[in-house]
Design a protein around this motif. Sequence first.
Motif, short mmCIF file in Angstrom:
data_model
loop_
_atom_site.label_atom_id
_atom_site.label_comp_id
_atom_site.label_asym_id
_atom_site.label_seq_id
_atom_site.Cartn_x
_atom_site.Cartn_y
_atom_site.Cartn_z
N ARG A 41 0.83 -1.21 0.00
CA ARG A 41 0.00 0.00 0.00
C ARG A 41 0.87 1.26 0.00
O ARG A 41 0.62 2.20 -0.76
CB ARG A 41 -0.93 0.00 1.22
CG ARG A 41 -1.87 1.21 1.28
CD ARG A 41 -2.78 1.11 2.48
NE ARG A 41 -3.64 -0.06 2.39
CZ ARG A 41 -4.76 -0.11 1.70
NH1 ARG A 41 -5.17 0.96 1.01
NH2 ARG A 41 -5.49 -1.20 1.67
N ALA A 44 2.47 1.75 -3.37
CA ALA A 44 1.52 2.30 -4.34
C ALA A 44 1.34 3.80 -4.12
O ALA A 44 1.31 4.58 -5.09
CB ALA A 44 0.18 1.57 -4.21
N GLN A 45 1.24 4.22 -2.87
CA GLN A 45 1.12 5.65 -2.58
C GLN A 45 2.35 6.41 -3.05
O GLN A 45 2.25 7.51 -3.61
CB GLN A 45 0.91 5.85 -1.07
CG GLN A 45 -0.43 5.35 -0.56
CD GLN A 45 -0.53 5.40 0.96
OE1 GLN A 45 0.48 5.54 1.66
NE2 GLN A 45 -1.75 5.29 1.47
N ALA A 51 -3.29 0.47 -5.56
CA ALA A 51 -2.54 -0.68 -5.07
C ALA A 51 -2.65 -1.88 -6.00
O ALA A 51 -1.69 -2.65 -6.15
CB ALA A 51 -3.02 -1.06 -3.67
#
Length: 288
Positions: A41, A44-45, A51
């Motif tokens: 997560r 992905a950020q 995600a």
Amino acid sequence: MPRHADDRSATRAPARLSREAIVAAAIGLADRDGLAGLSMRRLAQHLGVDAMSIYYHLRDKDTLLAAMVDAVAAEIEVDGEIEAATLGSGEIEAATLGGGGTGAAAVGGGGTGAAAVGGGGGARAGGEAAAGSGPAGAGAPGPWTDQLRALIMRARRTMLRHPWAARVLEARDTPTPAVLRHIERVLAVLRGGGCSVSLSHHALHLLGSRILGFSQDLFDDSPNTPATEAETAAQAAAWAESMPHVAELAVAVSHSGALGGCDDEDEFAFALDLLIEGLDRRRLAEQG
């Protein structure tokens, strides 16, 4: 349970996103924050994507970690190519000395891999120079003992750039492709230097994790908060009567290991030189 990509995740994966870009970003996060700061997560950020776009390229975190350590292991070969391109053959070893088996399991070895940087006398025993031909890229011309030390020390420098990688590598049961290529280079130096197949096999077991630039200590003696001098003295005093030699060692020896409690440069240099010198003596004995 790992999530797998479906058609919808594929449509959300930005065109600019690739497996290589994801792995590079993950390595950057781990270098900065350690493995504790790495999650799918958060990655992905960091990349500014959904995600599921990560899972489209890498099915779970274990797959991501394997790709990360494979990319790190590949840096060892790249570093060697840079050294060969920028330094004269006589300068390569000198430059390496100024710097600082996992994987072995699938090639007849049980250990993981490591090396030495900095101090200590080099293993300078004679021996034939490894040919260095073929895909292995065995290394600089010179005695095979110098070549092996330089190759392992190059692996060490790579691990120092990515300290988290050692823990991932030692937890793996099988080598990644780049780790296998590195083991091939190690074997090319050993065989080119006159070591028999049997001795080369023993060498992989003997060197263990040093092949890849780090060592596995008997115990993890690298606490999050190092003991103060007073705490060490108090502990030694408590041991003094029942375990006088342990107490003596606790007071006399301290380490600030880069990749573990006793994983410091002097220990690497000492162990690596001793092992290589021993291998060369055994090689000479086998040859009569």
